[in-house]
Design an enzyme around this catalytic site. Sequence first.
Site, PDB file in Angstrom:
ATOM      1  N   GLN A 101       9.773  -6.118  -0.921  1.00  0.00           N
ATOM      2  CA  GLN A 101      10.595  -6.009   0.277  1.00  0.00           C
ATOM      3  C   GLN A 101       9.847  -6.615   1.472  1.00  0.00           C
ATOM      4  O   GLN A 101       8.698  -6.276   1.727  1.00  0.00           O
ATOM      5  CB  GLN A 101      10.953  -4.537   0.550  1.00  0.00           C
ATOM      6  N   ASP A 141      14.348 -12.500  -6.135  1.00  0.00           N
ATOM      7  CA  ASP A 141      14.629 -13.064  -4.811  1.00  0.00           C
ATOM      8  C   ASP A 141      14.659 -14.596  -4.821  1.00  0.00           C
ATOM      9  O   ASP A 141      15.116 -15.208  -3.858  1.00  0.00           O
ATOM     10  CB  ASP A 141      13.531 -12.630  -3.818  1.00  0.00           C
ATOM     11  N   LYS A 197      19.902  -1.151  -2.161  1.00  0.00           N
ATOM     12  CA  LYS A 197      19.652  -1.886  -3.402  1.00  0.00           C
ATOM     13  C   LYS A 197      19.576  -0.903  -4.581  1.00  0.00           C
ATOM     14  O   LYS A 197      20.128  -1.161  -5.650  1.00  0.00           O
ATOM     15  CB  LYS A 197      18.340  -2.683  -3.300  1.00  0.00           C
TER      16      LYS A 197
END
Length: 286
Positions: free
Chosen positions: A97, A120, A53
Amino acid sequence: MAVILDGKAFAAEIRSEIKTTVDTLIERFNVVPHLVVILIGEDPASQSYVKGKESACLKAGIKSSVIRMPITVTETELLAKITELNADRTVHGILLQLPIPKRFDPDKIIALIDKNKDVDGFTPENVAALTNGRPRLVPCTPLGIIKILKKYAIPIAGKHCVIVGRSTIVGKPMAALLLLENGTVTICHTKTVNLPAITNQADILVVAVGQPKMITGMHVKEGAVVIDVGISKIDGVISGDVDYESVYPKAAFITPVPGGVGPLTIACLLENCLKCYQTLMEENHD
Ligand code: GUN
């Protein structure tokens, strides 16, 4: 013989478009978009995802920072960090995460993330928006899958879309997005009775269970579109949830692993970062 859905090439295209937009917006606002990733502990798979990422952000002109917290971090410390990032006007995207240690209630932690920085699409506000048919920030993996279906002009409306896996990261938002495209959606899971009888009805089959090669040729209808979200490493070899050798000859379209869904997830993360940045900057711009 299937057409291979080239996620890697399509993701490169998306990323290049994002870079162009980012460059233009940096010139307009004089502020660099900034994603902050919170990584708890030392899990090697999570570390590797986070590295991917970071590198993608960098190439797209997006600043990325990783806040590493020890496995012993307390809930109070974690919540305080998120509160700080929510208030920080130089931060446009926040990604926690997953997975996080089992002693945490992930719903409670995720709910604290500012819905406008939720790259997200996992906060309750963004989940509700998607479920109610007015998507704002949408989870990256299902978003990437819809994009690649459209890229290859694969019709969704009226098709029987069968999803194997009911996770909040992939299965459930995938169902919501396919429904928004007027697909007829079935979700299968660990308690589903006679899985092959259902997967065999699928015009579009999305598999996201994390069990290497569990879907084989006998699960798939001739001419189906097969999307493999799984990525597992067995004896150093990367494998998806779909047994490629037996499914490839039957499918009309199939995503490879690696090089299918994975790169699209990252491209959509960049897109969500850009969306957060743009929304926040336009709010503050006079
Ligand atoms: N871990 C595995 N997939 C994901 C994802 O899409 N987002 C986050 N935050 N963590 C993950």
